[in-house]
Design an enzyme around this catalytic site. Structure first.
Site, PDB file in Angstrom:
ATOM      1  N   ARG A 103     -45.453 -41.686 120.283  1.00  0.00           N
ATOM      2  CA  ARG A 103     -44.766 -42.448 119.234  1.00  0.00           C
ATOM      3  C   ARG A 103     -43.940 -41.451 118.443  1.00  0.00           C
ATOM      4  O   ARG A 103     -44.456 -40.424 117.997  1.00  0.00           O
ATOM      5  CB  ARG A 103     -45.808 -43.127 118.345  1.00  0.00           C
ATOM      6  CG  ARG A 103     -45.249 -43.890 117.171  1.00  0.00           C
ATOM      7  CD  ARG A 103     -44.503 -45.133 117.651  1.00  0.00           C
ATOM      8  NE  ARG A 103     -44.335 -46.134 116.625  1.00  0.00           N
ATOM      9  CZ  ARG A 103     -43.499 -46.040 115.607  1.00  0.00           C
ATOM     10  NH1 ARG A 103     -42.766 -44.967 115.435  1.00  0.00           N
ATOM     11  NH2 ARG A 103     -43.402 -47.015 114.743  1.00  0.00           N
ATOM     12  N   GLU A 108     -38.863 -54.523 117.246  1.00  0.00           N
ATOM     13  CA  GLU A 108     -39.679 -54.800 118.426  1.00  0.00           C
ATOM     14  C   GLU A 108     -38.828 -55.351 119.561  1.00  0.00           C
ATOM     15  O   GLU A 108     -37.921 -56.154 119.346  1.00  0.00           O
ATOM     16  CB  GLU A 108     -40.794 -55.800 118.099  1.00  0.00           C
ATOM     17  CG  GLU A 108     -41.840 -55.270 117.159  1.00  0.00           C
ATOM     18  CD  GLU A 108     -42.585 -54.059 117.705  1.00  0.00           C
ATOM     19  OE1 GLU A 108     -42.780 -53.959 118.928  1.00  0.00           O
ATOM     20  OE2 GLU A 108     -42.980 -53.218 116.887  1.00  0.00           O
ATOM     21  N   ARG A 163     -51.872 -42.890 120.642  1.00  0.00           N
ATOM     22  CA  ARG A 163     -50.602 -42.279 121.037  1.00  0.00           C
ATOM     23  C   ARG A 163     -50.408 -40.958 120.306  1.00  0.00           C
ATOM     24  O   ARG A 163     -50.764 -40.835 119.129  1.00  0.00           O
ATOM     25  CB  ARG A 163     -49.429 -43.197 120.687  1.00  0.00           C
ATOM     26  CG  ARG A 163     -49.461 -44.528 121.389  1.00  0.00           C
ATOM     27  CD  ARG A 163     -48.352 -45.432 120.923  1.00  0.00           C
ATOM     28  NE  ARG A 163     -48.514 -45.767 119.507  1.00  0.00           N
ATOM     29  CZ  ARG A 163     -47.797 -46.678 118.864  1.00  0.00           C
ATOM     30  NH1 ARG A 163     -46.839 -47.335 119.489  1.00  0.00           N
ATOM     31  NH2 ARG A 163     -48.007 -46.931 117.588  1.00  0.00           N
TER      32      ARG A 163
END
Length: 166
Positions: free
Chosen positions: A50, A58, A101
């Site tokens: 990330r 999104e 992440r």
């Protein structure tokens, strides 16, 4: 796994740094997931990453509808980081988010392009603050303000990253 990611260099505190003055680990892009997430090959392992300090609309969420400028943000990151691109990565304070992440700043090795910053600068991303990983927050905010002033990208089409598609 990977010794708590201590192998990734800590961030720079001064924005005027010459990138070559600090050791930054290299990685290879496997795939772009969306405008703020990529899969990288780091030290022989595949990791979901990330990009720290940014949030793009999104475009691939199973639970959130596609948002205005999400597809464009994903395409922009894919253009910047096609499969096989070598990048240099650096971390901030916390190595991972709640989804596991890696949290990284990404620099394209071929030209030292600071990818996180570029996404904000060109209007593909908003600033996202997740303390303590906020080394570049003020800098990214200034860059975002300029992109907004120039009516670039999502600022021209959506007035921000959280707007649904029309």
């Amino acid at each position: 796994l990977l010794g708590g990611c201590g192998w990734i260099s800590p961030p720079h505190q001064d924005l005027g740094y010459p990138i070559d003055a600090y050791p930054i680990d290299e990685a290879e892009v496997i795939r772009v997931i969306d405008g703020d997430t990529v899969d990288l090959r780091l030290d022989g392992s595949e990791e979901r990453v990330r990009l720290i300090g940014i949030d793009t609309p999104e475009s691939v969420s199973r639970t959130t509808p596609d948002q205005c400028w999400g597809a464009e943000a994903s395409q922009a990151l894919g253009h910047l980081l096609p499969t096989g691109t070598v990048v240099r990565v650096e971390r901030d304070i916390e190595a991972r988010d709640r989804y596991g992440r890696l949290l990284l700043y990404v620099h394209r090795s071929s030209d030292d392009l600071f990818v996180n910053q570029w996404m904000v600068q060109e209007g593909f991303a908003e600033v996202a603050s997740y303390p303590p990983n906020d080394t570049f927050e003020r800098h990214f905010a200034a860059v975002r303000n300029e992109a907004r002033r120039q009516n670039l990208g999502l600022w021209a089409h959506c007035d921000g990253p959280d707007q649904p598609l029309d």
